[in-house]
Design a protein around this motif. Structure first.
Motif, PDB file in Angstrom:
ATOM      1  N   VAL A 160       4.447  14.170  -3.523  1.00  0.00           N
ATOM      2  CA  VAL A 160       4.085  12.687  -3.946  1.00  0.00           C
ATOM      3  C   VAL A 160       2.583  12.310  -3.034  1.00  0.00           C
ATOM      4  N   ALA A 161       3.023  12.571  -1.682  1.00  0.00           N
ATOM      5  CA  ALA A 161       1.884  12.166  -0.972  1.00  0.00           C
ATOM      6  C   ALA A 161       0.519  13.108  -1.285  1.00  0.00           C
ATOM      7  N   ASP A 162       0.752  14.360  -1.364  1.00  0.00           N
ATOM      8  CA  ASP A 162      -0.653  14.833  -1.997  1.00  0.00           C
ATOM      9  C   ASP A 162      -1.018  14.336  -3.324  1.00  0.00           C
ATOM     10  N   TYR A 163      -0.265  14.326  -4.360  1.00  0.00           N
ATOM     11  CA  TYR A 163      -0.611  13.460  -5.478  1.00  0.00           C
ATOM     12  C   TYR A 163      -1.430  12.235  -5.238  1.00  0.00           C
ATOM     13  N   CYS A 164      -1.106  11.475  -4.295  1.00  0.00           N
ATOM     14  CA  CYS A 164      -1.610  10.061  -3.948  1.00  0.00           C
ATOM     15  C   CYS A 164      -2.829  10.435  -3.295  1.00  0.00           C
ATOM     16  N   ARG A 165      -3.011  11.273  -2.364  1.00  0.00           N
ATOM     17  CA  ARG A 165      -4.146  11.595  -1.745  1.00  0.00           C
ATOM     18  C   ARG A 165      -5.232  12.042  -2.907  1.00  0.00           C
ATOM     19  N   GLU A 166      -4.855  12.880  -3.772  1.00  0.00           N
ATOM     20  CA  GLU A 166      -5.786  13.527  -4.760  1.00  0.00           C
ATOM     21  C   GLU A 166      -6.296  12.562  -5.799  1.00  0.00           C
ATOM     22  N   HIS A 167      -5.569  11.374  -5.946  1.00  0.00           N
ATOM     23  CA  HIS A 167      -5.765  10.694  -7.293  1.00  0.00           C
ATOM     24  C   HIS A 167      -6.008   9.241  -6.381  1.00  0.00           C
ATOM     25  N   SER A 168      -6.261   9.017  -5.086  1.00  0.00           N
ATOM     26  CA  SER A 168      -6.655   7.873  -4.551  1.00  0.00           C
ATOM     27  C   SER A 168      -5.645   6.731  -4.860  1.00  0.00           C
ATOM     28  N   ILE A 169      -4.318   6.844  -4.516  1.00  0.00           N
ATOM     29  CA  ILE A 169      -3.351   5.835  -4.553  1.00  0.00           C
ATOM     30  C   ILE A 169      -2.818   5.645  -3.299  1.00  0.00           C
ATOM     31  N   SER A 170      -2.480   4.257  -3.122  1.00  0.00           N
ATOM     32  CA  SER A 170      -1.661   3.772  -1.819  1.00  0.00           C
ATOM     33  C   SER A 170      -0.332   3.375  -2.341  1.00  0.00           C
ATOM     34  N   SER A 171       0.738   3.741  -1.455  1.00  0.00           N
ATOM     35  CA  SER A 171       1.814   3.119  -1.543  1.00  0.00           C
ATOM     36  C   SER A 171       1.708   1.626  -1.060  1.00  0.00           C
ATOM     37  N   LEU A 172       2.646   0.810  -1.702  1.00  0.00           N
ATOM     38  CA  LEU A 172       2.470  -0.536  -0.960  1.00  0.00           C
ATOM     39  C   LEU A 172       3.865  -0.762  -0.490  1.00  0.00           C
ATOM     40  N   TRP A 173       3.966  -1.561   0.471  1.00  0.00           N
ATOM     41  CA  TRP A 173       5.020  -1.754   1.307  1.00  0.00           C
ATOM     42  C   TRP A 173       5.219  -3.176   1.788  1.00  0.00           C
ATOM     43  N   THR A 174       6.312  -3.739   2.046  1.00  0.00           N
ATOM     44  CA  THR A 174       6.693  -5.111   2.448  1.00  0.00           C
ATOM     45  C   THR A 174       7.744  -5.043   3.402  1.00  0.00           C
ATOM     46  N   ASP A 175       7.566  -6.239   4.230  1.00  0.00           N
ATOM     47  CA  ASP A 175       8.708  -6.563   5.260  1.00  0.00           C
ATOM     48  C   ASP A 175      10.085  -7.431   4.743  1.00  0.00           C
ATOM     49  N   ASN A 176       9.549  -7.894   3.623  1.00  0.00           N
ATOM     50  CA  ASN A 176      10.681  -8.739   2.836  1.00  0.00           C
ATOM     51  C   ASN A 176      11.411  -7.923   1.758  1.00  0.00           C
ATOM     52  N   PRO A 177      12.675  -7.958   2.070  1.00  0.00           N
ATOM     53  CA  PRO A 177      13.735  -7.102   1.054  1.00  0.00           C
ATOM     54  C   PRO A 177      13.937  -7.480  -0.382  1.00  0.00           C
ATOM     55  N   ARG A 178      13.374  -9.058  -0.475  1.00  0.00           N
ATOM     56  CA  ARG A 178      13.598  -9.553  -1.705  1.00  0.00           C
ATOM     57  C   ARG A 178      12.451  -8.806  -2.768  1.00  0.00           C
ATOM     58  N   ASN A 179      11.220  -8.390  -2.085  1.00  0.00           N
ATOM     59  CA  ASN A 179      10.015  -7.689  -2.844  1.00  0.00           C
ATOM     60  C   ASN A 179      10.306  -6.403  -3.270  1.00  0.00           C
ATOM     61  N   GLU A 180      11.249  -5.849  -2.723  1.00  0.00           N
ATOM     62  CA  GLU A 180      11.414  -4.476  -2.947  1.00  0.00           C
ATOM     63  C   GLU A 180      11.727  -4.045  -4.404  1.00  0.00           C
ATOM     64  N   ILE A 181      11.202  -3.018  -4.824  1.00  0.00           N
ATOM     65  CA  ILE A 181      11.437  -2.499  -6.318  1.00  0.00           C
ATOM     66  C   ILE A 181      11.909  -0.934  -6.225  1.00  0.00           C
ATOM     67  N   ASN A 182      12.590  -0.381  -7.140  1.00  0.00           N
ATOM     68  CA  ASN A 182      13.039   0.784  -7.067  1.00  0.00           C
ATOM     69  C   ASN A 182      11.773   1.744  -7.319  1.00  0.00           C
ATOM     70  N   PRO A 183      11.778   2.812  -6.582  1.00  0.00           N
ATOM     71  CA  PRO A 183      10.250   3.466  -6.658  1.00  0.00           C
ATOM     72  C   PRO A 183      10.629   4.531  -8.040  1.00  0.00           C
ATOM     73  N   ASN A 184       9.257   4.466  -8.579  1.00  0.00           N
ATOM     74  CA  ASN A 184       9.011   5.301  -9.542  1.00  0.00           C
ATOM     75  C   ASN A 184       7.927   6.329  -9.280  1.00  0.00           C
ATOM     76  N   ASN A 185       7.781   7.262  -9.964  1.00  0.00           N
ATOM     77  CA  ASN A 185       6.784   8.503  -9.738  1.00  0.00           C
ATOM     78  C   ASN A 185       5.282   7.567  -9.938  1.00  0.00           C
ATOM     79  N   PRO A 186       4.344   7.927  -8.868  1.00  0.00           N
ATOM     80  CA  PRO A 186       2.953   7.581  -9.056  1.00  0.00           C
ATOM     81  C   PRO A 186       2.343   7.949 -10.495  1.00  0.00           C
ATOM     82  N   GLU A 187       2.588   9.341 -10.841  1.00  0.00           N
ATOM     83  CA  GLU A 187       2.029   9.798 -11.838  1.00  0.00           C
ATOM     84  C   GLU A 187       2.175   9.069 -13.204  1.00  0.00           C
ATOM     85  N   GLU A 188       3.128   8.247 -13.226  1.00  0.00           N
ATOM     86  CA  GLU A 188       3.768   7.413 -14.522  1.00  0.00           C
ATOM     87  C   GLU A 188       2.805   6.394 -14.622  1.00  0.00           C
TER      88      GLU A 188
END
Length: 188
Positions: A160-188
């Motif tokens: 997944v990290a290599d895909y993100c590097r290749e396609h210029s995609i950042s993962s987004l993170w928060t310190d607030n558990p209320r904003n957490e979402i279930n991860p999906n594939n960045p290819e989708e």
């Protein structure tokens, strides 16, 4: 949209040297918290539904003209489960109600700075504290530099990290558990 119902409150705020006024109201079963602020060049209206972690800052000029960004209107529609086609709900109706629910006179207490924490549009939080996944950012659209590859690889693996590097995609993170979402594939 012009919202003249704010005029009497603003006059009273200025007369009493109050620059922020808080009021609440309930609409469609949701409590809205609102802070009207006198700022340089006009006014700001902070509107929030804290139970749904939704909020926005609306700008109002000296002629009481307020505009609501489309993305905030559509987010609000999703939360309220309303829309124009079925319910006649639109941003003008919301702005009119927002102004008409405002008190006519200031409570003369203003708003304590600690009360504004719930409305912060930003927070200075160390990256190490951002441990809850909240989405993907495709930088081919905004032409910024992608980042967080190490964190992406730690949580989601090298593929997944290599895909993100290749396609210029950042993962987004928060310190607030209320904003957490279930991860999906960045290819989708």
């Amino acid at each position: 949209m012009r919202c003249p119902a704010f005029e009497s409150l603003i006059k009273d705020m200025k007369k009493n040297e109050i620059d922020k006024e808080h009021y609440s109201f309930v609409y469609n079963g949701f409590q809205f918290d609102t802070i009207l602020s006198i700022v340089t060049g006009g006014y700001e209206i902070l509107v929030a539904i804290h139970t749904h972690n939704w909020g926005c800052v609306l700008k109002m000029d000296d002629d009481f003209i307020v505009d609501m960004p489309d993305n905030k209107y559509f987010e609000l529609c999703r939360i309220l489960k309303l829309n124009y086609a079925e319910d006649g709900f639109n941003s003008s109706k919301f702005l009119k109600m927002l102004s008409e629910k405002a008190p006519k006179h200031s409570n003369r207490q203003g708003v304590e700075y600690t009360d504004l924490r719930a409305y912060l549009p930003y927070r200075n939080v160390d990256e190490a504290e951002r441990i809850y996944f909240c989405g993907w950012n495709d930088h081919t659209r905004d032409h910024r530099r992608a980042r967080n590859f190490d964190k992406t690889e730690f949580y989601f693996g090298k593929k997944v990290a290599d895909y993100c590097r290749e396609h210029s995609i950042s993962s987004l993170w928060t310190d607030n558990p209320r904003n957490e979402i279930n991860p999906n594939n960045p290819e989708e």
